[in-house]
Write a protein that holds these residues in place. Structure first.
Motif, mmCIF file in Angstrom:
data_model
loop_
_atom_site.group_PDB
_atom_site.id
_atom_site.type_symbol
_atom_site.label_atom_id
_atom_site.label_comp_id
_atom_site.label_asym_id
_atom_site.label_seq_id
_atom_site.Cartn_x
_atom_site.Cartn_y
_atom_site.Cartn_z
ATOM 1 N N ASN A 82 37.238 30.070 34.549
ATOM 2 C CA ASN A 82 36.478 30.738 33.499
ATOM 3 C C ASN A 82 35.977 32.120 33.904
ATOM 4 O OD1 ASN A 82 36.523 28.369 31.810
ATOM 5 N ND2 ASN A 82 34.970 27.479 33.139
ATOM 6 N N GLU A 83 36.246 32.530 35.133
ATOM 7 C CA GLU A 83 35.584 33.706 35.678
ATOM 8 C C GLU A 83 36.283 35.017 35.332
ATOM 9 O OE1 GLU A 83 32.626 33.714 37.218
ATOM 10 O OE2 GLU A 83 32.589 31.598 36.729
ATOM 11 N N CYS A 84 35.483 36.051 35.175
ATOM 12 C CA CYS A 84 35.971 37.421 35.035
ATOM 13 C C CYS A 84 35.642 38.172 36.320
ATOM 14 C CB CYS A 84 35.289 38.127 33.862
ATOM 15 S SG CYS A 84 35.603 37.371 32.251
ATOM 16 N N PRO A 85 36.461 39.141 36.709
ATOM 17 C CA PRO A 85 36.181 39.897 37.930
ATOM 18 C C PRO A 85 34.776 40.488 37.919
ATOM 19 C CG PRO A 85 38.384 40.398 37.152
ATOM 20 C CD PRO A 85 37.731 39.562 36.083
ATOM 21 N N ASN A 86 34.036 40.192 38.967
ATOM 22 C CA ASN A 86 32.704 40.772 39.189
ATOM 23 C C ASN A 86 31.745 40.537 38.023
ATOM 24 O OD1 ASN A 86 33.706 41.866 41.652
ATOM 25 N ND2 ASN A 86 34.600 43.559 40.492
ATOM 26 N N GLN A 87 31.934 39.404 37.329
ATOM 27 C CA GLN A 87 31.054 39.032 36.209
ATOM 28 C C GLN A 87 30.859 40.187 35.221
ATOM 29 O OE1 GLN A 87 29.846 38.224 39.530
ATOM 30 N NE2 GLN A 87 30.526 36.104 39.390
ATOM 31 N N CYS A 88 31.944 40.925 34.977
ATOM 32 C CA CYS A 88 31.974 42.012 33.977
ATOM 33 C C CYS A 88 31.124 43.219 34.377
ATOM 34 C CB CYS A 88 31.561 41.519 32.588
ATOM 35 S SG CYS A 88 32.556 40.140 31.963
ATOM 36 N N ASN A 89 30.732 43.297 35.653
ATOM 37 C CA ASN A 89 30.093 44.507 36.189
ATOM 38 C C ASN A 89 28.847 44.955 35.426
ATOM 39 O OD1 ASN A 89 31.751 45.278 38.504
ATOM 40 N ND2 ASN A 89 33.400 45.533 37.001
ATOM 41 N N LYS A 90 28.074 43.994 34.934
ATOM 42 C CA LYS A 90 26.819 44.294 34.227
ATOM 43 C C LYS A 90 27.040 45.105 32.951
ATOM 44 C CE LYS A 90 24.119 44.351 38.526
ATOM 45 N NZ LYS A 90 23.165 45.117 39.364
ATOM 46 N N LYS A 91 28.243 45.022 32.402
ATOM 47 C CA LYS A 91 28.551 45.752 31.166
ATOM 48 C C LYS A 91 29.086 44.829 30.071
ATOM 49 C CE LYS A 91 29.689 50.147 33.468
ATOM 50 N NZ LYS A 91 29.515 49.693 34.866
ATOM 51 N N GLY A 92 29.063 43.526 30.324
ATOM 52 C CA GLY A 92 29.590 42.599 29.335
ATOM 53 C C GLY A 92 29.308 41.168 29.726
ATOM 54 N N TYR A 93 29.872 40.247 28.932
ATOM 55 C CA TYR A 93 29.717 38.825 29.216
ATOM 56 C C TYR A 93 31.082 38.165 29.174
ATOM 57 C CZ TYR A 93 28.151 34.027 29.254
ATOM 58 O OH TYR A 93 27.966 32.712 29.605
ATOM 59 N N CYS A 94 31.314 37.276 30.135
ATOM 60 C CA CYS A 94 32.615 36.639 30.303
ATOM 61 C C CYS A 94 32.680 35.331 29.525
ATOM 62 C CB CYS A 94 32.852 36.375 31.787
ATOM 63 S SG CYS A 94 34.459 35.638 32.153
ATOM 64 N N LEU A 95 33.678 35.200 28.671
ATOM 65 C CA LEU A 95 33.951 33.954 27.952
ATOM 66 C C LEU A 95 35.418 33.614 28.129
ATOM 67 C CD1 LEU A 95 33.025 31.709 25.961
ATOM 68 C CD2 LEU A 95 33.828 33.190 24.115
ATOM 69 N N GLY A 96 35.687 32.466 28.734
ATOM 70 C CA GLY A 96 37.064 32.032 28.916
ATOM 71 C C GLY A 96 37.910 33.001 29.715
ATOM 72 N N GLY A 97 37.292 33.701 30.662
ATOM 73 C CA GLY A 97 38.020 34.648 31.498
ATOM 74 C C GLY A 97 38.210 36.023 30.892
ATOM 75 N N VAL A 98 37.578 36.290 29.745
ATOM 76 C CA VAL A 98 37.704 37.586 29.071
ATOM 77 C C VAL A 98 36.314 38.176 28.852
ATOM 78 C CG1 VAL A 98 38.513 38.798 27.013
ATOM 79 C CG2 VAL A 98 39.826 36.866 27.916
ATOM 80 N N CYS A 99 36.116 39.414 29.287
ATOM 81 C CA CYS A 99 34.828 40.086 29.101
ATOM 82 C C CYS A 99 34.690 40.606 27.672
ATOM 83 C CB CYS A 99 34.691 41.277 30.051
ATOM 84 S SG CYS A 99 34.455 40.853 31.785
#
Length: 581
Positions: A472-489
């Protein structure tokens, strides 16, 4: 290192909660009227099309200087996230503050300057407090409702900055702050036990014909159609009455959150737990079941907890005669001075961190709860002295394994390690340590290793394919610019990419920056996203008109409803028949 995990219980509230005493007489009369006579819903007086929801956050007072940027960004991410994934039937014209609305909400008074019209569908008045004596991070709920439909249109949110300050620093901590506000926003959208009787079928406009089932242990099963069908399919039990709600922590938590022992780390359980919190289809289902919202095409986080474990798991959990790996058997007792938490360690169920067996106050069934400094996903928040010489790796692409690869002369202090992992297109799991790739496609195996270099090895997880499916993870938890859902920021405006790492001044389609939106997507200037077809739709003529659903769904009123799992129903019927013979 912090050995004892601090649990932050998010005590939420709704407009009709008697705990915080913010009942507004005019709104109580409105909701009661709609409950008694569903014909009073003047659905013909609102727009007939479903459009992306517009949520607006209005500060009652400005956040502290050290929190302004974080708070504003978190709120913008939440606004964009729901605008991308949630549809609503809007009022005609702007959202007007009426002179008949009460302004004294108990915990805050709506100032005259904010009693105005808003080009939005839901407005939250956001207040601040700093209180270390309470256990909640934030509180929120709907307060004013649309008189035609009963949909929440004004709500309040109170952020406890004593705890919000602790979310500063790493990307994983920032992600937790976003999750807090997403959680509270969902309550403001209508996920509250006081509103269940006002839920209705958005296709027919009629009130659901159901009664909330009360269990003997005070748990309630909410039998709304989408949630009920989803839990039946996920857990593999066609006899379930509905989705089970939390029964612990009193009013404000009990009844208005998913039961922790069943839904575990779902975003809408009653408290935060360290590690990987999931935004699942269970939450989307209950939002659609309110009758106020529909969901756009998306990929939700994958929940492995309880998957296909059957009726016994769902209804008995750790009290079953069967033993389920979701639960542990020997919880750490912090009151016992002779006990040591190191004797209770293991990988968490989803392998996202190192935890210890514990009861968290919401559930009597103990599980391995990740220790704050041992969250494998958090690249910048760990105690390196516990991993000296073990080639550990912390980050979004890290997982917990039993054992490790300590170099000769070094000692594996904890007995568990965080290592980098990857999955190929065939869901084959690999573990990467010190530049070497180890095949973990065979669950429970111990890969061979260079015993001249390392003291001993590690064990592959038992369920490698499930782990790969639940990435479920996105690289670097979307870098404080978004939210990750299902691997997509879902990124705030101006950014795109797998990790919101690319500048983008045009529309975003998935992770790509595009000039125009492609077929089966629709440009939305509010979020600058290409909004997809309705959820579980293959082709559509509009964002709210599906023309062909996925095989597991049926087309109803332009949207796709989940079908029953017929193979599950057949198997259950055969078992019942055999037992009757």
């Amino acid at each position: 290192m912090k050995y004892l995990l601090i649990f932050y219980f998010t005590i939420c509230f709704a407009a009709v909660s008697d705990v915080l005493d913010i009942k507004l007489p005019s709104q109580m009369k409105l909701l009661q009227k709609l409950r008694e006579n569903r014909g009073d819903r003047k659905l013909d007086e609102i727009k007939t099309t479903w459009e992306p929801i517009r949520i607006h956050f209005e500060f009652i007072e400005t956040p502290p200087t050290e929190l302004i940027q974080q708070t504003e960004t978190v709120l913008e991410i939440c606004k964009t996230f729901f605008g991308r994934h949630l549809l609503v039937k809007r009022q005609t014209g702007s959202l007007e503050w009426k002179s008949t609305y009460e302004t004294d909400w108990g915990l805050l008074i709506v100032p005259a300057s904010l009693q105005k019209s808003y080009d939005s569908d839901l407005v939250f008045f956001v207040a601040q407090e700093t209180d270390s004596e309470v256990e909640y991070i934030a509180r929120a709920g709907p307060v004013i409702f649309d008189e035609k439909t009963g949909r929440p249109i004004f709500g309040m949110m109170i952020l406890n900055n004593h705890y919000m300050l602790e979310f500063q620093g790493t990307n994983a901590k920032f992600e937790a702050a976003v999750q807090v506000v997403l959680h509270e926003t969902i309550h403001g959208l209508g996920f509250s036990d006081d509103l269940y009787d006002n839920y209705f079928d958005s296709t027919s406009g009629q009130k659901y014909d159901f009664t909330v089932y009360q269990r003997v242990n005070l748990q309630i099963d909410l039998p709304t159609p989408r949630l009920t069908q989803l839990v039946k399919n996920h857990f593999g039990c066609c006899n379930l009455l509905g989705g089970t709600m939390e029964d612990q922590n009193g009013s404000g938590t009990a009844g208005s959150h998913f039961e922790r022992s069943i839904f575990h780390n779902d975003l809408m359980t009653g408290s935060m737990i360290s590690g990987n919190t999931l935004f699942t289809d269970f939450t989307f289902a209950i939002l659609e079941d309110t009758g106020f919202y529909r969901v756009t095409k998306h990929v939700s986080d994958v929940q492995l907890w309880g998957l296909d474990k059957g009726c016994d798991f769902y209804q008995q959990q750790c009290y079953s005669d069967s033993s389920y790996e979701e639960f542990c058997q020997n919880p750490y007792d912090p009151q016992d001075k002779s006990d040591n938490f190191l004797n209770h360690l293991s990988c968490s169920y989803a392998q996202t961190g190192i935890g210890y067996c514990v009861n968290d106050g919401l559930v009597e069934c103990p599980y391995y709860n990740i220790i704050q400094d041992l969250d494998c996903r958090d690249a910048d928040n760990y105690d390196a002295k516990f991993f000296q010489g073990t080639n550990f790796h912390f980050g979004y692409d890290s997982m917990c394994v039993r054992g490790g690869l300590p170099k000769k002369g070094d000692y594996l202090y904890l007995g568990f390690s965080c290592f980098k992992y990857s999955c190929d297109e065939d869901q084959q799991l690999s573990i990467i340590v010190d530049g070497t790739t180890y095949d973990c496609s065979d669950g429970g195996s111990i890969p061979s290793f260079d015993n001249t270099k390392y003291s001993f090895g590690f064990m592959c997880p038992d369920n490698p394919k499930d782990i790969c499916k639940s990435m479920n993870e996105c690289p670097n938890q979307c870098n404080k610019k978004g939210y990750c859902l299902g691997g997509v920021c879902t990124c705030i405006a101006g950014y795109a990419g797998r990790a919101c790492e690319k500048a983008c001044t045009t529309y975003r389609d998935g992770i790509e920056c595009v000039q125009t939106c492609p077929a089966n997507t629709f440009a939305n200037a509010e979020t600058m996203y290409c909004i997809g077809c309705p959820a579980n739709c293959v082709t559509c003529s509009a964002q709210d008109v599906c023309t062909l659903c996925e095989d597991s769904h049926e087309l109803v009123g332009g949207f796709c409803n989940l079908l029953p799992n017929y193979s599950l129903m057949l198997a259950t019927s055969l078992i019942a028949l055999l037992l009757a013979l």
